[in-house]
Design a protein around this motif. Structure first.
Motif, PDB file in Angstrom:
ATOM      1  N   ALA A 145       3.434  -3.869  -3.459  1.00  0.00           N
ATOM      2  CA  ALA A 145       2.632  -2.710  -3.845  1.00  0.00           C
ATOM      3  C   ALA A 145       3.010  -2.294  -5.259  1.00  0.00           C
ATOM      4  O   ALA A 145       3.945  -2.812  -5.848  1.00  0.00           O
ATOM      5  CB  ALA A 145       2.882  -1.557  -2.863  1.00  0.00           C
ATOM      6  N   ASN A 146       2.244  -1.349  -5.788  1.00  0.00           N
ATOM      7  CA  ASN A 146       2.550  -0.784  -7.090  1.00  0.00           C
ATOM      8  C   ASN A 146       4.007  -0.335  -7.133  1.00  0.00           C
ATOM      9  O   ASN A 146       4.508   0.280  -6.207  1.00  0.00           O
ATOM     10  CB  ASN A 146       1.637   0.425  -7.317  1.00  0.00           C
ATOM     11  CG  ASN A 146       1.751   0.978  -8.710  1.00  0.00           C
ATOM     12  OD1 ASN A 146       2.829   1.358  -9.144  1.00  0.00           O
ATOM     13  ND2 ASN A 146       0.613   1.025  -9.397  1.00  0.00           N
ATOM     14  N   ALA A 147       4.703  -0.646  -8.216  1.00  0.00           N
ATOM     15  CA  ALA A 147       6.124  -0.339  -8.308  1.00  0.00           C
ATOM     16  C   ALA A 147       6.407   1.144  -8.144  1.00  0.00           C
ATOM     17  O   ALA A 147       7.468   1.540  -7.669  1.00  0.00           O
ATOM     18  CB  ALA A 147       6.673  -0.823  -9.655  1.00  0.00           C
ATOM     19  N   ALA A 148       5.439   1.973  -8.541  1.00  0.00           N
ATOM     20  CA  ALA A 148       5.645   3.413  -8.405  1.00  0.00           C
ATOM     21  C   ALA A 148       5.752   3.821  -6.947  1.00  0.00           C
ATOM     22  O   ALA A 148       6.289   4.870  -6.621  1.00  0.00           O
ATOM     23  CB  ALA A 148       4.496   4.175  -9.067  1.00  0.00           C
ATOM     24  N   HIS A 149       5.229   2.972  -6.054  1.00  0.00           N
ATOM     25  CA  HIS A 149       5.249   3.294  -4.630  1.00  0.00           C
ATOM     26  C   HIS A 149       6.178   2.345  -3.860  1.00  0.00           C
ATOM     27  O   HIS A 149       6.087   2.252  -2.653  1.00  0.00           O
ATOM     28  CB  HIS A 149       3.830   3.202  -4.045  1.00  0.00           C
ATOM     29  CG  HIS A 149       2.871   4.183  -4.650  1.00  0.00           C
ATOM     30  ND1 HIS A 149       2.856   5.507  -4.307  1.00  0.00           N
ATOM     31  CD2 HIS A 149       1.904   4.025  -5.592  1.00  0.00           C
ATOM     32  CE1 HIS A 149       1.909   6.134  -4.991  1.00  0.00           C
ATOM     33  NE2 HIS A 149       1.320   5.263  -5.785  1.00  0.00           N
ATOM     34  N   ALA A 150       7.035   1.619  -4.582  1.00  0.00           N
ATOM     35  CA  ALA A 150       7.907   0.658  -3.913  1.00  0.00           C
ATOM     36  C   ALA A 150       8.720   1.358  -2.832  1.00  0.00           C
ATOM     37  O   ALA A 150       9.356   2.368  -3.068  1.00  0.00           O
ATOM     38  CB  ALA A 150       8.834  -0.002  -4.922  1.00  0.00           C
ATOM     39  N   LEU A 191      -2.347   6.168  -0.120  1.00  0.00           N
ATOM     40  CA  LEU A 191      -1.001   6.062  -0.680  1.00  0.00           C
ATOM     41  C   LEU A 191      -0.931   5.162  -1.906  1.00  0.00           C
ATOM     42  O   LEU A 191       0.108   5.080  -2.555  1.00  0.00           O
ATOM     43  CB  LEU A 191      -0.037   5.525   0.391  1.00  0.00           C
ATOM     44  CG  LEU A 191       0.107   6.371   1.663  1.00  0.00           C
ATOM     45  CD1 LEU A 191       0.985   5.644   2.677  1.00  0.00           C
ATOM     46  CD2 LEU A 191       0.696   7.745   1.337  1.00  0.00           C
ATOM     47  N   GLY A 192      -2.029   4.470  -2.214  1.00  0.00           N
ATOM     48  CA  GLY A 192      -2.015   3.529  -3.323  1.00  0.00           C
ATOM     49  C   GLY A 192      -1.179   2.299  -3.030  1.00  0.00           C
ATOM     50  O   GLY A 192      -0.542   1.726  -3.926  1.00  0.00           O
ATOM     51  N   ARG A 193      -1.212   1.857  -1.792  1.00  0.00           N
ATOM     52  CA  ARG A 193      -0.416   0.702  -1.372  1.00  0.00           C
ATOM     53  C   ARG A 193      -1.326  -0.455  -0.964  1.00  0.00           C
ATOM     54  O   ARG A 193      -2.528  -0.296  -0.780  1.00  0.00           O
ATOM     55  CB  ARG A 193       0.511   1.072  -0.208  1.00  0.00           C
ATOM     56  CG  ARG A 193       1.500   2.181  -0.561  1.00  0.00           C
ATOM     57  CD  ARG A 193       2.515   2.386   0.539  1.00  0.00           C
ATOM     58  NE  ARG A 193       3.460   3.451   0.197  1.00  0.00           N
ATOM     59  CZ  ARG A 193       4.535   3.742   0.906  1.00  0.00           C
ATOM     60  NH1 ARG A 193       4.820   3.055   2.015  1.00  0.00           N
ATOM     61  NH2 ARG A 193       5.338   4.721   0.536  1.00  0.00           N
ATOM     62  N   GLY A 204       7.424 -12.186   9.473  1.00  0.00           N
ATOM     63  CA  GLY A 204       8.600 -12.307   8.621  1.00  0.00           C
ATOM     64  C   GLY A 204       8.242 -12.308   7.144  1.00  0.00           C
ATOM     65  O   GLY A 204       8.917 -11.668   6.325  1.00  0.00           O
ATOM     66  N   GLU A 205       7.173 -13.020   6.782  1.00  0.00           N
ATOM     67  CA  GLU A 205       6.755 -13.066   5.380  1.00  0.00           C
ATOM     68  C   GLU A 205       6.256 -11.694   4.917  1.00  0.00           C
ATOM     69  O   GLU A 205       6.567 -11.247   3.806  1.00  0.00           O
ATOM     70  CB  GLU A 205       5.666 -14.118   5.200  1.00  0.00           C
ATOM     71  CG  GLU A 205       6.152 -15.543   5.415  1.00  0.00           C
ATOM     72  CD  GLU A 205       5.032 -16.565   5.312  1.00  0.00           C
ATOM     73  OE1 GLU A 205       3.874 -16.143   5.053  1.00  0.00           O
ATOM     74  OE2 GLU A 205       5.298 -17.768   5.485  1.00  0.00           O
ATOM     75  N   ALA A 206       5.491 -11.029   5.770  1.00  0.00           N
ATOM     76  CA  ALA A 206       4.943  -9.727   5.384  1.00  0.00           C
ATOM     77  C   ALA A 206       6.047  -8.682   5.218  1.00  0.00           C
ATOM     78  O   ALA A 206       5.993  -7.846   4.306  1.00  0.00           O
ATOM     79  CB  ALA A 206       3.926  -9.258   6.424  1.00  0.00           C
ATOM     80  N   LEU A 207       7.061  -8.732   6.071  1.00  0.00           N
ATOM     81  CA  LEU A 207       8.132  -7.736   5.997  1.00  0.00           C
ATOM     82  C   LEU A 207       8.983  -7.891   4.740  1.00  0.00           C
ATOM     83  O   LEU A 207       9.760  -6.983   4.400  1.00  0.00           O
ATOM     84  CB  LEU A 207       9.019  -7.814   7.248  1.00  0.00           C
ATOM     85  CG  LEU A 207       8.373  -7.342   8.551  1.00  0.00           C
ATOM     86  CD1 LEU A 207       9.321  -7.554   9.721  1.00  0.00           C
ATOM     87  CD2 LEU A 207       7.965  -5.868   8.460  1.00  0.00           C
ATOM     88  N   ALA A 208       8.858  -9.012   4.052  1.00  0.00           N
ATOM     89  CA  ALA A 208       9.569  -9.197   2.794  1.00  0.00           C
ATOM     90  C   ALA A 208       8.880  -8.484   1.634  1.00  0.00           C
ATOM     91  O   ALA A 208       9.389  -8.466   0.515  1.00  0.00           O
ATOM     92  CB  ALA A 208       9.691 -10.683   2.475  1.00  0.00           C
ATOM     93  N   SER A 209       7.726  -7.890   1.889  1.00  0.00           N
ATOM     94  CA  SER A 209       6.942  -7.228   0.847  1.00  0.00           C
ATOM     95  C   SER A 209       7.280  -5.745   0.798  1.00  0.00           C
ATOM     96  O   SER A 209       7.404  -5.090   1.827  1.00  0.00           O
ATOM     97  CB  SER A 209       5.446  -7.398   1.119  1.00  0.00           C
ATOM     98  OG  SER A 209       5.109  -8.763   1.236  1.00  0.00           O
ATOM     99  N   GLU A 210       7.392  -5.221  -0.398  1.00  0.00           N
ATOM    100  CA  GLU A 210       7.716  -3.814  -0.574  1.00  0.00           C
ATOM    101  C   GLU A 210       6.474  -2.942  -0.458  1.00  0.00           C
ATOM    102  O   GLU A 210       5.425  -3.255  -1.017  1.00  0.00           O
ATOM    103  CB  GLU A 210       8.345  -3.574  -1.949  1.00  0.00           C
ATOM    104  CG  GLU A 210       9.768  -4.068  -2.079  1.00  0.00           C
ATOM    105  CD  GLU A 210      10.346  -3.706  -3.444  1.00  0.00           C
ATOM    106  OE1 GLU A 210       9.557  -3.534  -4.387  1.00  0.00           O
ATOM    107  OE2 GLU A 210      11.580  -3.626  -3.548  1.00  0.00           O
TER     108      GLU A 210
END
Length: 560
Positions: free
Chosen positions: A7-12, A37-39, A77-83
């Motif tokens: 996601a956008n770093a501002a919402h990491a 939320l802009g995610r 597992g792959e999705a949970l690695a995403s911020e």
């Protein structure tokens, strides 16, 4: 291999994972929430289909459920690695223990629930659900029994989607996420309060609702009724509901949501809570959990005091005012048209759990109103605390977590000490009513209009404290300079210090005679001999009281 999405770093942040039964609205709510939320929104079934190059129904038909579950675990597992993503999962993702552990460790988890009739209605047009072949109603009931505890095991927040329109579900989800991301993890601070019923703990710190053990450990029986108002339900109920279900699967939990406002603290609303206890089948070891401000705490506490001549109440205050005052000490009551808190009981809580993270959701006016009760403790017990409040005023008004937590704990300590010595207000506990005789009269004369068209409780108490200090000076009991100093501090905190326009002093005095702090000997005032030295005084001349109030109302006219 698919690469993690970001996601956008501002919402990491930690991923937000939506779990729940089919037809609960995970994909719809997830997509709407992500936009708000802009995610990035991710649908887990779509990720599975991308990995396999086939539709979910075709995977089930050709390879069976086991093959689908293996792909599902890989995609998870792959999705949970995403911020910071919002991830809508399939209804059966929780069947695998490894999936549950991974979700719990990596994400904030929102359980969207729906009852079977709602699921059937929502799924009428859906024909590609391989696991719903045959008698759909029977299958859905069986799934609810098998999977419900697994959703509860991983959830940080729970929303019953059949009870709300979709936009409201998104609002509640956003409120729950704000609380989940408010921090926590530090060891909560604890006080022990002695009471005639039994000693009870006060715990204060951020993250207590999410972590949940403080409330869960205080529920000793098989039934729990969570009571809150609609406003608090949108912000905090989902988190408390989920944590209690996660930690106490043996407890039957019901929810009762009231309209907000002091004007709702009535016998009719009390009766609704008692009826909810009856519908729950609450036994003598049941617990009422009062989630919210002083109105809910007073009303739900009185219902607990009344049900079967007294069951446990756990106070979970979400306003500063309730944290430092009404939740501690065991006073419970409802209002009558004739006056505030005229029908009630002393009923100490089984525990007080103050999650300071909830204070971040308070409107500025509510935060300021709570600070009035904090000032009260310095006024009657500790002049040094008034000095600290003056020095920290900007930080407190700015929502500084550490300063607010210290203010809460110091206030609770003052109140706990005096309550332990005088649990039924036969003596020095009455000092806690500094400013309240005047304040309650103002509230009653305004018809308990509160924020809608009058002063909220803390604001009325602020005015009342100034009047009590001025009356003390007029009677020669305290220096005028201390009253000036108190007024300046309250004004700096953004609180009113004059009687509102349109309120006649004679009417206010008549209201005081009906206040519960009056007794057979007449009016009883809490005054002071100067900062930090509160005193209970009887036989105050009516003329002196009226003169102080007239001077305050005259000041309003001069200010205008």
């Amino acid at each position: 291999m698919s690469m993690p999405l970001h996601a956008n770093a501002a919402h990491a942040a930690r991923p937000l994972v939506l779990v729940g039964p089919t037809g609960a609205g995970k994909s719809t709510v997830g997509a709407m929430l992500a936009r708000r939320l802009g995610r990035v929104f991710v649908d887990l079934d779509a990720r599975v289909e991308a990995l396999a190059g086939r539709r979910v129904a075709d995977i089930f038909a050709a390879d069976g459920e086991a093959a689908f579950r293996a792909l599902e675990s890989r995609a998870l597992g792959e999705a949970l690695a995403s911020e910071g993503i919002v991830l809508a999962t399939g209804a059966g993702v929780v069947l695998d223990g490894g999936n549950r552990a991974a979700i719990r460790a990596a994400a904030n988890v929102l359980h969207l629930d729906a009852n079977v009739p709602a699921q059937l209605e929502r799924l009428q047009a859906s024909s590609d659900r391989p696991l719903l072949a045959g008698d759909r109603e029977a299958v859905l009931h069986a799934m609810a029994i098998a999977r419900g505890p697994l959703y509860a095991e991983v959830a940080d927040a729970r929303i019953e989607t059949t009870a709300h329109p979709i936009d409201e579900v998104v609002d509640i989800a956003a409120g729950a996420l704000a609380l989940l991301e408010a921090g926590g993890g530090a060891r909560p601070q604890r006080l022990r309060v002695e009471s005639p019923r039994a000693p009870y703990p006060i715990l204060a710190g951020a993250g207590l609702l999410r972590e949940g053990s403080a409330v869960a450990e205080a529920v000793r029986g098989r039934h729990a009724l969570i009571v809150c108002d609609r406003h608090v339900a949108r912000l905090h109920l989902a988190v408390l509901d989920a944590s209690l279900r996660r930690l106490r699967p043996d407890v039957r939990i019901a929810l009762h949501v009231l309209p907000p406002g002091e004007h709702e603290k009535t016998l009719d609303r009390w009766r609704e809570v008692v009826d909810a206890l009856a519908a729950l089948g609450a036994t003598r070891d049941a617990t009422v959990v009062a989630l919210g401000g002083g109105v809910v705490g007073d009303l739900a506490g009185f219902a607990a005091a009344s049900w079967m001549r007294g069951i446990d109440v756990v106070q979970v205050p979400t306003t500063l005012l309730a944290m430092v005052d009404s939740s501690v000490g065991g006073k419970t009551a409802v209002d009558l048209p004739a006056g505030k808190n005229l029908v009630g009981a002393f009923h100490p809580p089984a525990a007080v759990v103050a999650d300071t993270g909830t204070l971040r959701t308070l409107p500025p006016r509510e935060l300021r109103a709570g600070l009035a009760e904090v000032v009260k403790y310095g006024a009657v017990f500790d002049a040094g605390f008034l000095d600290w409040l003056d020095a920290q005023a900007d930080a407190l008004l700015g929502g500084d977590d550490a300063r607010l937590a210290e203010a809460v704990l110091r206030s609770c300590r003052y109140k706990a000490e005096v309550v332990a010595r005088d649990p039924f207000e036969h003596g020095e506990r009455a000092l806690l009513n500094f400013g309240h005789t005047f304040g309650h009269a103002i509230e009653a004369e305004q018809g308990y209009a509160g924020a809608a068209d009058g002063l909220v409780h803390g604001e009325a108490v602020a005015v009342g404290m100034v009047l009590a200090a001025r009356l003390s000076a007029a009677l020669g009991r305290a220096p005028s300079a201390d009253a000036d100093r108190l007024e300046a501090l309250l004004d700096r905190l953004g609180l009113p210090v004059r009687i509102p326009a349109g309120l006649a002093p004679e009417r206010l005095l008549a209201r005081m005679r009906l206040d519960k702090k009056a007794d057979a000997a007449g009016l009883r005032f809490v005054l002071w001999e100067g900062a930090g030295r509160g005193r209970i005084v009887r036989d105050v001349p009516d003329d002196a009281v009226l003169d102080v109030m007239r001077a305050s109302t005259a000041s309003v006219g001069a200010d205008a």
